[in-house]
Structure formats: C-alpha cells, structure tokens
Design a protein around this motif. Structure first.
Motif, PDB file in Angstrom:
ATOM      1  N   SER A   1       0.835  -1.187   0.000  1.00 43.88           N
ATOM      2  CA  SER A   1       0.000   0.000   0.000  1.00 43.88           C
ATOM      3  C   SER A   1       0.869   1.236   0.000  1.00 43.88           C
ATOM      4  O   SER A   1       1.782   1.375   0.795  1.00 43.88           O
ATOM      5  CB  SER A   1      -0.888   0.016   1.234  1.00 43.88           C
ATOM      6  OG  SER A   1      -1.682   1.178   1.236  1.00 43.88           O
ATOM      7  N   ARG A   2       0.578   2.137  -0.951  1.00 41.54           N
ATOM      8  CA  ARG A   2       1.336   3.376  -0.969  1.00 41.54           C
ATOM      9  C   ARG A   2       0.669   4.450  -0.120  1.00 41.54           C
ATOM     10  O   ARG A   2       1.202   5.511   0.056  1.00 41.54           O
ATOM     11  CB  ARG A   2       1.556   3.824  -2.412  1.00 41.54           C
ATOM     12  CG  ARG A   2       2.610   2.914  -3.076  1.00 41.54           C
ATOM     13  CD  ARG A   2       3.072   3.474  -4.376  1.00 41.54           C
ATOM     14  NE  ARG A   2       2.054   3.234  -5.399  1.00 41.54           N
ATOM     15  CZ  ARG A   2       2.197   3.615  -6.651  1.00 41.54           C
ATOM     16  NH1 ARG A   2       3.270   4.272  -7.037  1.00 41.54           N
ATOM     17  NH2 ARG A   2       1.266   3.351  -7.536  1.00 41.54           N
ATOM     18  N   VAL A   3      -0.565   4.151   0.353  1.00 44.90           N
ATOM     19  CA  VAL A   3      -1.125   5.006   1.386  1.00 44.90           C
ATOM     20  C   VAL A   3      -0.769   4.322   2.701  1.00 44.90           C
ATOM     21  O   VAL A   3      -1.349   3.320   3.071  1.00 44.90           O
ATOM     22  CB  VAL A   3      -2.662   5.125   1.260  1.00 44.90           C
ATOM     23  CG1 VAL A   3      -3.199   6.061   2.333  1.00 44.90           C
ATOM     24  CG2 VAL A   3      -3.054   5.604  -0.126  1.00 44.90           C
ATOM     25  N   ASP A   4       0.252   4.845   3.359  1.00 45.16           N
ATOM     26  CA  ASP A   4       0.705   4.153   4.560  1.00 45.16           C
ATOM     27  C   ASP A   4       0.362   4.950   5.814  1.00 45.16           C
ATOM     28  O   ASP A   4      -0.239   6.027   5.749  1.00 45.16           O
ATOM     29  CB  ASP A   4       2.200   3.841   4.481  1.00 45.16           C
ATOM     30  CG  ASP A   4       3.039   5.105   4.484  1.00 45.16           C
ATOM     31  OD1 ASP A   4       2.488   6.209   4.670  1.00 45.16           O
ATOM     32  OD2 ASP A   4       4.262   4.986   4.289  1.00 45.16           O
TER      33      ASP A   4
ATOM     34  N   ASP B   1      -2.654   1.699  12.757  1.00 46.14           N
ATOM     35  CA  ASP B   1      -2.130   1.709  11.396  1.00 46.14           C
ATOM     36  C   ASP B   1      -2.960   2.636  10.498  1.00 46.14           C
ATOM     37  O   ASP B   1      -2.439   3.229   9.550  1.00 46.14           O
ATOM     38  CB  ASP B   1      -2.132   0.272  10.859  1.00 46.14           C
ATOM     39  CG  ASP B   1      -1.345   0.115   9.564  1.00 46.14           C
ATOM     40  OD1 ASP B   1      -0.307   0.795   9.420  1.00 46.14           O
ATOM     41  OD2 ASP B   1      -1.771  -0.671   8.704  1.00 46.14           O
ATOM     42  N   ALA B   2      -4.240   2.754  10.821  1.00 45.02           N
ATOM     43  CA  ALA B   2      -5.130   3.638  10.056  1.00 45.02           C
ATOM     44  C   ALA B   2      -4.976   5.099  10.483  1.00 45.02           C
ATOM     45  O   ALA B   2      -5.664   5.976   9.959  1.00 45.02           O
ATOM     46  CB  ALA B   2      -6.588   3.181  10.216  1.00 45.02           C
TER      47      ALA B   2
ATOM     48  N   LEU C   1      -6.972   2.056  -5.868  1.00 42.17           N
ATOM     49  CA  LEU C   1      -8.191   2.779  -5.501  1.00 42.17           C
ATOM     50  C   LEU C   1      -7.979   3.572  -4.215  1.00 42.17           C
ATOM     51  O   LEU C   1      -8.407   4.726  -4.095  1.00 42.17           O
ATOM     52  CB  LEU C   1      -9.365   1.809  -5.333  1.00 42.17           C
ATOM     53  CG  LEU C   1     -10.684   2.444  -4.883  1.00 42.17           C
ATOM     54  CD1 LEU C   1     -11.178   3.494  -5.888  1.00 42.17           C
ATOM     55  CD2 LEU C   1     -11.764   1.374  -4.671  1.00 42.17           C
ATOM     56  N   GLU C   2      -7.281   2.949  -3.265  1.00 40.98           N
ATOM     57  CA  GLU C   2      -7.025   3.663  -2.013  1.00 40.98           C
ATOM     58  C   GLU C   2      -6.206   4.929  -2.274  1.00 40.98           C
ATOM     59  O   GLU C   2      -6.482   5.985  -1.707  1.00 40.98           O
ATOM     60  CB  GLU C   2      -6.293   2.765  -0.997  1.00 40.98           C
ATOM     61  CG  GLU C   2      -6.110   3.498   0.329  1.00 40.98           C
ATOM     62  CD  GLU C   2      -5.449   2.674   1.413  1.00 40.98           C
ATOM     63  OE1 GLU C   2      -4.555   1.876   1.101  1.00 40.98           O
ATOM     64  OE2 GLU C   2      -5.829   2.867   2.580  1.00 40.98           O
TER      65      GLU C   2
ATOM     66  N   GLY D   1      -8.759  13.185  -0.441  1.00 39.50           N
ATOM     67  CA  GLY D   1      -8.939  13.584   0.965  1.00 39.50           C
ATOM     68  C   GLY D   1      -9.821  12.639   1.758  1.00 39.50           C
ATOM     69  O   GLY D   1     -10.186  12.932   2.898  1.00 39.50           O
ATOM     70  N   CYS D   2     -10.164  11.486   1.180  1.00 37.29           N
ATOM     71  CA  CYS D   2     -10.979  10.514   1.910  1.00 37.29           C
ATOM     72  C   CYS D   2     -10.129   9.797   2.954  1.00 37.29           C
ATOM     73  O   CYS D   2      -8.921   9.655   2.799  1.00 37.29           O
ATOM     74  CB  CYS D   2     -11.563   9.472   0.954  1.00 37.29           C
ATOM     75  SG  CYS D   2     -12.699  10.155  -0.267  1.00 37.29           S
ATOM     76  N   ARG D   3     -10.776   9.370   4.020  1.00 34.81           N
ATOM     77  CA  ARG D   3     -10.130   8.561   5.057  1.00 34.81           C
ATOM     78  C   ARG D   3     -10.352   7.101   4.706  1.00 34.81           C
ATOM     79  O   ARG D   3     -11.499   6.651   4.596  1.00 34.81           O
ATOM     80  CB  ARG D   3     -10.739   8.850   6.426  1.00 34.81           C
ATOM     81  CG  ARG D   3      -9.906   9.759   7.288  1.00 34.81           C
ATOM     82  CD  ARG D   3      -9.721  11.121   6.672  1.00 34.81           C
ATOM     83  NE  ARG D   3      -8.892  11.966   7.532  1.00 34.81           N
ATOM     84  CZ  ARG D   3      -8.624  13.232   7.281  1.00 34.81           C
ATOM     85  NH1 ARG D   3      -9.097  13.818   6.199  1.00 34.81           N
ATOM     86  NH2 ARG D   3      -7.869  13.922   8.113  1.00 34.81           N
ATOM     87  N   THR D   4      -9.259   6.388   4.518  1.00 40.20           N
ATOM     88  CA  THR D   4      -9.346   5.030   3.998  1.00 40.20           C
ATOM     89  C   THR D   4      -8.539   4.064   4.857  1.00 40.20           C
ATOM     90  O   THR D   4      -7.637   4.458   5.586  1.00 40.20           O
ATOM     91  CB  THR D   4      -8.752   4.963   2.573  1.00 40.20           C
ATOM     92  OG1 THR D   4      -7.371   5.344   2.635  1.00 40.20           O
ATOM     93  CG2 THR D   4      -9.503   5.876   1.619  1.00 40.20           C
ATOM     94  N   TYR D   5      -8.888   2.780   4.747  1.00 42.15           N
ATOM     95  CA  TYR D   5      -8.039   1.734   5.313  1.00 42.15           C
ATOM     96  C   TYR D   5      -8.249   0.444   4.543  1.00 42.15           C
ATOM     97  O   TYR D   5      -9.374   0.121   4.155  1.00 42.15           O
ATOM     98  CB  TYR D   5      -8.299   1.506   6.807  1.00 42.15           C
ATOM     99  CG  TYR D   5      -7.194   0.678   7.436  1.00 42.15           C
ATOM    100  CD1 TYR D   5      -5.908   1.160   7.480  1.00 42.15           C
ATOM    101  CD2 TYR D   5      -7.446  -0.601   7.919  1.00 42.15           C
ATOM    102  CE1 TYR D   5      -4.872   0.396   8.004  1.00 42.15           C
ATOM    103  CE2 TYR D   5      -6.417  -1.370   8.447  1.00 42.15           C
ATOM    104  CZ  TYR D   5      -5.139  -0.864   8.482  1.00 42.15           C
ATOM    105  OH  TYR D   5      -4.114  -1.617   8.989  1.00 42.15           O
ATOM    106  N   ARG D   6      -7.161  -0.253   4.332  1.00 40.81           N
ATOM    107  CA  ARG D   6      -7.198  -1.452   3.510  1.00 40.81           C
ATOM    108  C   ARG D   6      -6.914  -2.673   4.373  1.00 40.81           C
ATOM    109  O   ARG D   6      -5.931  -2.706   5.116  1.00 40.81           O
ATOM    110  CB  ARG D   6      -6.117  -1.336   2.431  1.00 40.81           C
ATOM    111  CG  ARG D   6      -6.467  -1.937   1.090  1.00 40.81           C
ATOM    112  CD  ARG D   6      -5.473  -1.476   0.030  1.00 40.81           C
ATOM    113  NE  ARG D   6      -4.140  -1.955   0.342  1.00 40.81           N
ATOM    114  CZ  ARG D   6      -3.685  -3.169   0.004  1.00 40.81           C
ATOM    115  NH1 ARG D   6      -4.443  -4.022  -0.660  1.00 40.81           N
ATOM    116  NH2 ARG D   6      -2.465  -3.515   0.316  1.00 40.81           N
ATOM    117  N   LEU D   7      -7.803  -3.661   4.322  1.00 43.54           N
ATOM    118  CA  LEU D   7      -7.595  -4.930   5.021  1.00 43.54           C
ATOM    119  C   LEU D   7      -7.218  -5.975   3.980  1.00 43.54           C
ATOM    120  O   LEU D   7      -7.922  -6.134   2.976  1.00 43.54           O
ATOM    121  CB  LEU D   7      -8.881  -5.372   5.727  1.00 43.54           C
ATOM    122  CG  LEU D   7      -9.396  -4.452   6.836  1.00 43.54           C
ATOM    123  CD1 LEU D   7     -10.824  -4.838   7.229  1.00 43.54           C
ATOM    124  CD2 LEU D   7      -8.486  -4.509   8.058  1.00 43.54           C
TER     125      LEU D   7
END
Lengths: 206, 206
Positions: free
Chosen positions: A11-14, A96-97, B46-47, B54-60
């Motif tokens: 993930s590049r959004v870290d 982490d989020a 997508l994240e 500017g969305c708040r995201t989290y990837r599982l």
C-alpha cells in the motif's frame, strides 16, 4: 493491466501518510480499571474532547466488540485472553489507520494488557489506570453487577471473586473518586500534549 | 465524578459525526476474485485515488489480517468462514469509524461474502467483482501459487481444486484482462460518485 503491475501489493497510502492527513499519530489509549471505576464514562468524555480538537478517534468497548468480533467467546480463561488479543489486534489496525483508538475494558490481568501493549510500537500504547477504591465502585454499581456478584450470581467477578491486577507502570493514573470527569480528561490530554502526541495548538482551539 | 455520570456510556461521538468530519460515508468496498485477478493491486490503486481526494481510507488484506487478528486460523472450512466473519466484523468497526475500508481477499464463497454484507446497513457494502479468466490469472501467477497448486502442493486452491463462486449481483464488475488499472479504478470511483458516496467535487480536485 500488465502482469508487471499485478504484484505491486504494498500500500502506498501508509500509516505516516494517514497520520500527516490527520495531523496526529495513530495511538491506542487503553483504559483499565474495576467495573464502575469510570472507564467507559471517561473514554466517552475523552473522545468528545479529542474530536472537538479535530482528531480522528474510535472507541472500542463491550458494546461494539462483545456483540460482534468476539461474540463467539465466553468467559473462560482462554476466551478472556483471546478477547483481549483480538481487541489488541484491532487496536493495532486502527493505529495503522492513523486513528486514536480508545479501549474501555476491565482487562484485569497484567499479562493480557502487556500482550496488547506488545503489539504496539514503543510509545504507541498509553495505558490509563482508572483508579477508584473497590468500595467506591461497589457503591456506584451502575449496572447492578456488584450486587449480583455478592449474591453469588456472577462467578469470577473482578474485585469480588477474581483479582484485579493494577498496572505497575501505567502512562497515566486518574483517580475518579477524588477528581471530576473533566479533571481526569484534562489529565490525559495533558499527557498527550506533553508527550507530543497532539499539538498544543489543537488543545487551545478545542 | 458523581455517580450520576458513571452510567453515561453512550458515545456522543457517533458515526454520523465522524462522517461529517470526513465529508464522506463510512463504507466497505469488498473486492472478490481469483488469485492473480488483481484485487490487491486494484485496492491499492483505488485507495491511493481516494486518499488523493482527501478521503479517510483503510485497507484490510492478508498481510495485516492473516498475520494478526486471524493468525490463530487455519484453512479448514470452519476457519475459512471465521476468517471472513472477523474481517466482516472489523470492516463494520471501520464503517462505524467513518472510514472507507477496502478488503482484498479471494473470498470465493457467496455465502461467506453475503455474511459480511449482512453485517452492513443497506448500501454500505460495495462488492467489486475483479473478473479475469482463470487462464489469464494462471498465466500471471504473481506469487507462483498456481504452479504449486497444479503440482498438487496446495490443496483446495481456488480455481484449481476448489470452486470460485462469482457474485450474482455485485455492485461493480471490473475486467482486469481487458482494462488497465486506471480504467478499473475510474469505474469504481464513478460508481461511488454516481451513487452519492463521494462528492463529485472531490473527484474533480483529485
């Protein structure tokens, strides 16, 4: 989509990016204390204060954990440990989020709390000991649980028929029998600001 | 702290308040598809796009779930179901936290995905079928798993020795063998904007 791209999984959004977006660190504030000590009340009040500062917060408690993620668990020693383990793991996902997550569980055993702490990086776990004498908690008895426990209707009830192990080195101690809710919240916020978790300018604007 | 205050447990920072703070809804985007179909790649891309808005995201995904919350689980049918159940529950906590959470798991069985969907309010669960022919996925084989499965070294491997049940009514279908990653991301974002999950002005600014 080229096959070259398929393995680009990292993930590049870290976490650091999310923390920059939120302008605060991901963090777990772990409340521990007897039933009736004021953990839930305090965690709600602290969350309100933090949200008013524009922090991103989430609160884990019995209401949203025991009825969902941990609804397969009973109150045996193994299940009690697994309950805290899962809460600790979920707290880690929220860290982490980039979220300040607050947990409000009696979590009476040092070993269980230390397990949750061990999942966090150094400094990312703030243990708040919500301290009040057993007699005070029992007199409050907001859910009537002490009365039931004294009547023998709740086995292994913390403080009555099962031990509560106070933290040896909690980051924060609040005494809810001698301080108001607001004073206790002030105390935790002061810790967070003094230790660089939250900018002082946020505090001023809240 | 008066005893009157002790029972005030209901969080006054609720989901709606967090969503207002984030200016978008809490939402689960559930990717499903064969190994090698592009779920992880797409969810990462997508994240990135959503974060840029500017969305708040989290990837599982397997990396942060299988090694943590679900590390006690094996690959038996019961454990497979429990794995998806816990992911669904955690996705629910992130929705409640006002976060757009993306899950990237093969999740081959309709019944398991529907269990995760059933935990969400109507509209809060967007199933994205990452569609690619088995032959294409096998040719990509980014982790070398198909080769191992063909050699008989991975029992119950989805698509080879265990079934994959495509969604009957997914909210979005993307075809990764005929579209680029960016086109697939565009397609999901378009769905989110068209259906009011994200403001169009965010899309313009990204």
């Amino acid at each position: 989509m080229s096959s070259d791209n398929i393995v680009r999984h990292e993930s590049r959004v870290d976490r650091r990016q999310r923390e920059a977006q939120n302008r605060h660190y991901g963090l777990t504030i772990w409340f521990t204390g007897l039933s009736g000590s004021g953990k839930s009340t305090l965690s709600v009040a602290l969350e309100e204060r933090l949200a008013a500062m524009g922090c991103r917060t989430y609160r884990l408690d019995g209401d949203n954990v025991r009825t969902g993620l941990c609804r397969d668990l009973e109150f045996s020693p193994e299940d009690r440990i697994e309950n805290i383990r899962r809460i600790g793991e979920v707290a880690g996902l929220f860290r982490d989020a980039g979220i300040i997550n607050l947990t409000a569980f009696i979590s009476p055993y040092r070993q269980d709390r230390d397990m949750a702490r061990a999942l966090a990086d150094e400094g990312d776990f703030v243990e708040v000991f919500v301290n009040a004498p057993l007699a005070v908690c029992e007199a409050r008895d907001p859910k009537g649980l002490y009365a039931k426990a004294r009547a023998g209707n709740i086995p292994n009830f913390t403080g009555i028929s099962a031990p509560y192990e106070p933290p040896e080195y909690p980051e924060v101690v609040v005494n809810t029998d001698t301080s108001t809710i607001d004073e206790c919240v002030d105390h935790v916020v002061e810790y967070l600001v003094t230790n660089g978790y939250i900018d002082a300018d946020r505090q001023a604007s809240a």
